[in-house]
Design a protein around this motif. Structure first.
Motif, PDB file in Angstrom:
ATOM      1  N   GLN A   1      20.297   6.036 -31.172  1.00 42.50           N
ATOM      2  CA  GLN A   1      21.571   6.718 -31.338  1.00 42.50           C
ATOM      3  C   GLN A   1      21.967   7.407 -30.038  1.00 42.50           C
ATOM      4  OE1 GLN A   1      23.471   6.524 -34.158  1.00 42.50           O
ATOM      5  NE2 GLN A   1      21.900   5.052 -34.734  1.00 42.50           N
ATOM      6  N   PRO A   2      23.239   7.329 -29.669  1.00 44.82           N
ATOM      7  CA  PRO A   2      23.664   8.021 -28.456  1.00 44.82           C
ATOM      8  C   PRO A   2      23.541   9.533 -28.634  1.00 44.82           C
ATOM      9  CG  PRO A   2      25.554   7.100 -29.628  1.00 44.82           C
ATOM     10  CD  PRO A   2      24.317   6.627 -30.330  1.00 44.82           C
ATOM     11  N   VAL A   3      23.216  10.207 -27.560  1.00 48.43           N
ATOM     12  CA  VAL A   3      23.090  11.661 -27.592  1.00 48.43           C
ATOM     13  C   VAL A   3      24.381  12.268 -27.070  1.00 48.43           C
ATOM     14  CG1 VAL A   3      21.822  13.621 -26.644  1.00 48.43           C
ATOM     15  CG2 VAL A   3      20.606  11.542 -27.290  1.00 48.43           C
ATOM     16  N   GLN A   4      24.913  13.219 -27.791  1.00 45.60           N
ATOM     17  CA  GLN A   4      26.146  13.887 -27.397  1.00 45.60           C
ATOM     18  C   GLN A   4      25.826  15.127 -26.575  1.00 45.60           C
ATOM     19  OE1 GLN A   4      29.102  12.435 -28.123  1.00 45.60           O
ATOM     20  NE2 GLN A   4      27.857  10.813 -28.992  1.00 45.60           N
ATOM     21  N   ALA A   5      26.744  15.500 -25.700  1.00 46.90           N
ATOM     22  CA  ALA A   5      26.568  16.707 -24.896  1.00 46.90           C
ATOM     23  C   ALA A   5      26.311  17.894 -25.809  1.00 46.90           C
ATOM     24  CB  ALA A   5      27.818  16.956 -24.042  1.00 46.90           C
ATOM     25  N   GLY A   6      25.370  18.725 -25.407  1.00 44.12           N
ATOM     26  CA  GLY A   6      25.049  19.911 -26.184  1.00 44.12           C
ATOM     27  C   GLY A   6      23.905  19.719 -27.159  1.00 44.12           C
ATOM     28  N   GLU A   7      23.485  18.473 -27.413  1.00 44.29           N
ATOM     29  CA  GLU A   7      22.365  18.241 -28.317  1.00 44.29           C
ATOM     30  C   GLU A   7      21.059  18.587 -27.619  1.00 44.29           C
ATOM     31  OE1 GLU A   7      22.207  14.444 -30.176  1.00 44.29           O
ATOM     32  OE2 GLU A   7      24.250  14.581 -30.931  1.00 44.29           O
ATOM     33  N   ALA A   8      20.055  18.926 -28.413  1.00 45.21           N
ATOM     34  CA  ALA A   8      18.741  19.280 -27.866  1.00 45.21           C
ATOM     35  C   ALA A   8      18.212  18.132 -27.019  1.00 45.21           C
ATOM     36  CB  ALA A   8      17.773  19.599 -28.994  1.00 45.21           C
ATOM     37  N   GLY A   9      17.579  18.475 -25.910  1.00 45.63           N
ATOM     38  CA  GLY A   9      16.973  17.466 -25.058  1.00 45.63           C
ATOM     39  C   GLY A   9      17.879  16.947 -23.956  1.00 45.63           C
ATOM     40  N   LEU A  10      19.148  17.342 -23.970  1.00 47.81           N
ATOM     41  CA  LEU A  10      20.055  16.869 -22.935  1.00 47.81           C
ATOM     42  C   LEU A  10      19.599  17.383 -21.581  1.00 47.81           C
ATOM     43  CD1 LEU A  10      22.665  15.236 -22.542  1.00 47.81           C
ATOM     44  CD2 LEU A  10      23.883  17.397 -22.621  1.00 47.81           C
ATOM     45  N   GLN A  11      19.397  16.490 -20.635  1.00 42.26           N
ATOM     46  CA  GLN A  11      18.873  16.849 -19.324  1.00 42.26           C
ATOM     47  C   GLN A  11      19.881  16.536 -18.215  1.00 42.26           C
ATOM     48  OE1 GLN A  11      15.319  17.843 -18.291  1.00 42.26           O
ATOM     49  NE2 GLN A  11      15.818  18.818 -20.213  1.00 42.26           N
ATOM     50  N   ALA A  12      21.128  16.330 -18.560  1.00 35.64           N
ATOM     51  CA  ALA A  12      22.117  15.906 -17.569  1.00 35.64           C
ATOM     52  C   ALA A  12      22.355  16.931 -16.471  1.00 35.64           C
ATOM     53  CB  ALA A  12      23.436  15.585 -18.259  1.00 35.64           C
ATOM     54  N   ASP A  13      21.976  18.189 -16.693  1.00 33.91           N
ATOM     55  CA  ASP A  13      22.278  19.218 -15.715  1.00 33.91           C
ATOM     56  C   ASP A  13      21.241  19.318 -14.597  1.00 33.91           C
ATOM     57  OD1 ASP A  13      20.334  20.164 -17.437  1.00 33.91           O
ATOM     58  OD2 ASP A  13      21.103  22.207 -17.484  1.00 33.91           O
ATOM     59  N   HIS A  14      20.169  18.545 -14.651  1.00 31.51           N
ATOM     60  CA  HIS A  14      19.203  18.597 -13.558  1.00 31.51           C
ATOM     61  C   HIS A  14      19.543  17.516 -12.527  1.00 31.51           C
ATOM     62  CE1 HIS A  14      16.904  14.960 -14.391  1.00 31.51           C
ATOM     63  NE2 HIS A  14      16.967  15.272 -15.662  1.00 31.51           N
ATOM     64  N   PRO A  15      19.113  17.700 -11.288  1.00 33.03           N
ATOM     65  CA  PRO A  15      19.496  16.760 -10.230  1.00 33.03           C
ATOM     66  C   PRO A  15      18.615  15.513 -10.131  1.00 33.03           C
ATOM     67  CG  PRO A  15      18.269  18.578  -9.290  1.00 33.03           C
ATOM     68  CD  PRO A  15      18.451  18.888 -10.763  1.00 33.03           C
ATOM     69  N   TYR A  16      17.680  15.317 -11.057  1.00 31.76           N
ATOM     70  CA  TYR A  16      16.701  14.241 -10.905  1.00 31.76           C
ATOM     71  C   TYR A  16      16.957  13.026 -11.804  1.00 31.76           C
ATOM     72  CZ  TYR A  16      14.344  18.064  -8.563  1.00 31.76           C
ATOM     73  OH  TYR A  16      14.048  19.116  -7.734  1.00 31.76           O
ATOM     74  N   ALA A  17      17.999  13.054 -12.640  1.00 33.35           N
ATOM     75  CA  ALA A  17      18.303  11.889 -13.468  1.00 33.35           C
ATOM     76  C   ALA A  17      18.582  10.697 -12.560  1.00 33.35           C
ATOM     77  CB  ALA A  17      19.497  12.167 -14.373  1.00 33.35           C
ATOM     78  N   GLY A  18      18.156   9.532 -12.999  1.00 33.95           N
ATOM     79  CA  GLY A  18      18.374   8.323 -12.214  1.00 33.95           C
ATOM     80  C   GLY A  18      17.088   7.526 -12.088  1.00 33.95           C
TER      81      GLY A  18
END
Length: 103
Positions: A16-33
């Motif tokens: 299931q796609p994760v929506q912004a604000g859900e637990a575990g969202l890591q988009a705010d760190h600079p290491y995604a990729g």
């Protein structure tokens, strides 16, 4: 039969796609990729939804699970139950004796 049904339900939930604000969202760190060893054999894709996919050689989905980044430290929880960690040092990921570079 129950084990198979549980595996199917778990796989469906993880897909299931994760929506912004859900637990575990890591988009705010600079290491995604994507992070890759120098020889390209090991590849970690850190997804912004807090999940990761590790490829090894020709096995594109050798390991999958969730991760969390705190500062420059990363913790991994593989779907099969094992855990690992690593550290980002000067833009390089040091993990389990491996060195991975951003791609």
């Amino acid at each position: 039969m129950q084990h198979t049904l549980a595996a199917v339900i778990t796989a469906a939930l993880l897909a299931q796609p994760v929506q912004a604000g859900e637990a575990g969202l890591q988009a705010d760190h600079p290491y995604a990729g994507l992070w890759v060893t120098q020889d390209g054999r090991i590849r970690h894709e850190l997804l912004p939804n807090g999940r990761y996919v590790e490829a090894r050689g020709t096995r594109e989905r050798a390991y999958e699970g969730r991760y969390e980044v705190t500062g420059t430290h990363i913790e991994y929880w593989d779907d099969t139950g094992f855990t690992a960690d690593g550290d980002f040092i000067d833009g390089v990921l040091h993990h389990a004796g491996m060195i991975l570079y951003r791609r």
